[in-house]
Write an enzyme that holds these catalytic residues in place. Structure first.
Site, PDB file in Angstrom:
ATOM      1  N   LYS A  44       0.800  -1.213   0.000  1.00 24.16           N
ATOM      2  CA  LYS A  44       0.000   0.000   0.000  1.00 24.16           C
ATOM      3  C   LYS A  44       0.841   1.275   0.000  1.00 24.16           C
ATOM      4  CE  LYS A  44      -4.129  -1.786   0.112  1.00 24.16           C
ATOM      5  NZ  LYS A  44      -5.359  -1.242  -0.433  1.00 24.16           N
TER       6      LYS A  44
HETATM    7  C1  LIG Z   1      -3.500  -6.871   3.854  1.00 27.43           C
HETATM    8  C2  LIG Z   1      -4.191  -6.488   2.593  1.00 27.43           C
HETATM    9  N1  LIG Z   1      -4.371  -7.424   1.667  1.00 27.43           N
HETATM   10  C3  LIG Z   1      -5.024  -7.161   0.513  1.00 27.43           C
HETATM   11  C4  LIG Z   1      -5.522  -5.914   0.235  1.00 27.43           C
HETATM   12  C5  LIG Z   1      -6.254  -5.685  -1.059  1.00 27.43           C
HETATM   13  O1  LIG Z   1      -5.523  -4.883  -1.963  1.00 27.43           O
HETATM   14  P1  LIG Z   1      -6.277  -3.877  -2.920  1.00 27.43           P
HETATM   15  O2  LIG Z   1      -6.944  -2.866  -2.026  1.00 27.43           O
HETATM   16  O3  LIG Z   1      -5.243  -3.257  -3.774  1.00 27.43           O
HETATM   17  O4  LIG Z   1      -7.309  -4.642  -3.683  1.00 27.43           O
HETATM   18  C6  LIG Z   1      -5.338  -4.901   1.183  1.00 27.43           C
HETATM   19  C7  LIG Z   1      -5.907  -3.578   0.940  1.00 27.43           C
HETATM   20  O5  LIG Z   1      -6.716  -3.049   1.647  1.00 27.43           O
HETATM   21  C8  LIG Z   1      -4.653  -5.188   2.382  1.00 27.43           C
HETATM   22  O6  LIG Z   1      -4.451  -4.242   3.318  1.00 27.43           O
END
Ligand SMILES: Cc1ncc(COP(=O)(O)O)c(C=O)c1O
Length: 326
Positions: A44
């Site tokens: 992120k």
């Molecule tokens: C630990 C974790 N895994 C997966 C995701 C999913 O990623 P994306 O928001 O890019 O779909 C997030 C995002 O909120 C996350 O914090």
């Protein structure tokens, strides 16, 4: 001398690491895009910095202003690092199902953290979405990030994560498998990879209690699919603008138990100490095993680090209390 000017310059260029024991039954080469090497220990960081740069460019936030976001923790961490380096204040709203570690970590990097109830609809005034919006409306010179609908999120992955995966695999990647929350990662990486080679297959990993899989398969937003679940980071009860359903070939759903068990198996069998959505993604990839052939190169992306889950998936008592281990 070889050094970075600040911590934000260390974001990206994470390694690809082969998965060995857990994929013994899969004929393809399976490589993990290992995002915990980012300074906030998650993928992120990439989109946090991009969304902030975009807001600065559009004049949505002025020097000394306040960044406000509803976050499961990792986006907040990335934004907090950017806020420190660039001189902003940071407010995060979180749902109370998120691990205590995530909340403590955000406070450690100077965020004001507001914990909101999980079991309310997104439009409810107490939800973490509504609370973030309200705070941004009330405080002068504040900017509501909205990672769900802010398309700078998927753009960050289109500009950095996607090209890295393409280059690191020498253009040989055939499948990309990843958990889906805001949709930024799958949509940005998926778009970039499909532009290079339209035959690359993009698979999303969803969770029970989330609307994505059914919506993708039927076009119906089915409220009966929505109920509380334990898995962190993936699945939604809304359709974020960042999910580009057109570039996604399919979804597979993973149970809370399997996601938790495979989070631990990655640590125990691969030495990969990762977050809960990595376990979900790993199990999702194994569920898709009939999709993969011998010469395929399957890339799975692991979002965040295990340290955020030591009170949960890495805690025997918590695992037993949830019926995930005997
Ligand atoms: C630990 C974790 N895994 C997966 C995701 C999913 O990623 P994306 O928001 O890019 O779909 C997030 C995002 O909120 C996350 O914090």
């Amino acid at each position: 001398m070889d050094y970075k000017n600040n911590i934000l310059e260390t974001i990206g260029n994470t390694p690809l690491v082969k998965i060995n024991k857990l994929v013994e039954d899969i004929p393809a080469l399976v490589l993990a895009k290992y995002e915990t090497f980012n300074p906030g220990n998650s993928v992120k960081d990439r989109m946090a910095v991009k969304m902030l740069a975009d807001a600065e460019e559009k004049g949505l936030i002025k020097p000394g202003g306040t960044i406000v976001e509803g976050t499961s923790g990792n986006t907040g961490m990335g934004l907090a690092l950017a806020a420190i380096v660039k001189g902003y204040k940071m407010v995060c709203t979180l749902a109370d199902k998120q691990s205590k570690e995530k909340i403590d970590i955000l406070r450690a990097v100077g965020c004001e953290v507001i914990v909101c109830p999980t079991s309310v609809a997104p439009e409810h005034p107490d939800s973490y979405y509504s609370t973030a919006k309200r705070i941004a409306a009330e405080r002068p010179n504040s900017w509501y990030v909205n990672q769900y609908d802010n398309l700078a999120n998927s753009q960050a992955h289109y500009e950095s994560t996607g090209p890295e995966i393409w280059n690191q695999t020498d253009g040989k990647v055939t499948h990309f498998v990843v958990g889906v929350g805001t949709g930024g990662t799958i949509s940005g990486v998926g778009k970039y990879l499909k532009e290079q080679n339209p035959n690359v297959k993009i698979w999303g990993v969803d969770t029970y209690g989330s609307v994505f899989k059914k919506y993708h398969e039927t076009g119906e937003f089915d409220e009966n699919e929505i109920y509380p679940y334990i898995t962190e980071g993936i699945g939604e009860d809304i359709l974020p603008k960042n999910v580009n359903f057109d570039i996604i070939d399919g979804f597979t759903k993973v149970t809370d138990k399997d996601a938790a068990v495979y989070t631990r198996r990655l640590a125990e069998e691969e030495g990969m100490f990762l977050g809960n959505s990595a376990g979900a993604a790993m199990k999702g990839l194994l569920q898709l095993k009939d999709e993969f052939k011998e010469d395929d190169v399957v890339v799975i992306l692991f979002h965040d680090h295990g340290s955020r889950y030591i009170g949960k998936m890495y805690n025997d008592e918590w695992m037993k209390a949830n019926g995930f281990i005997d």
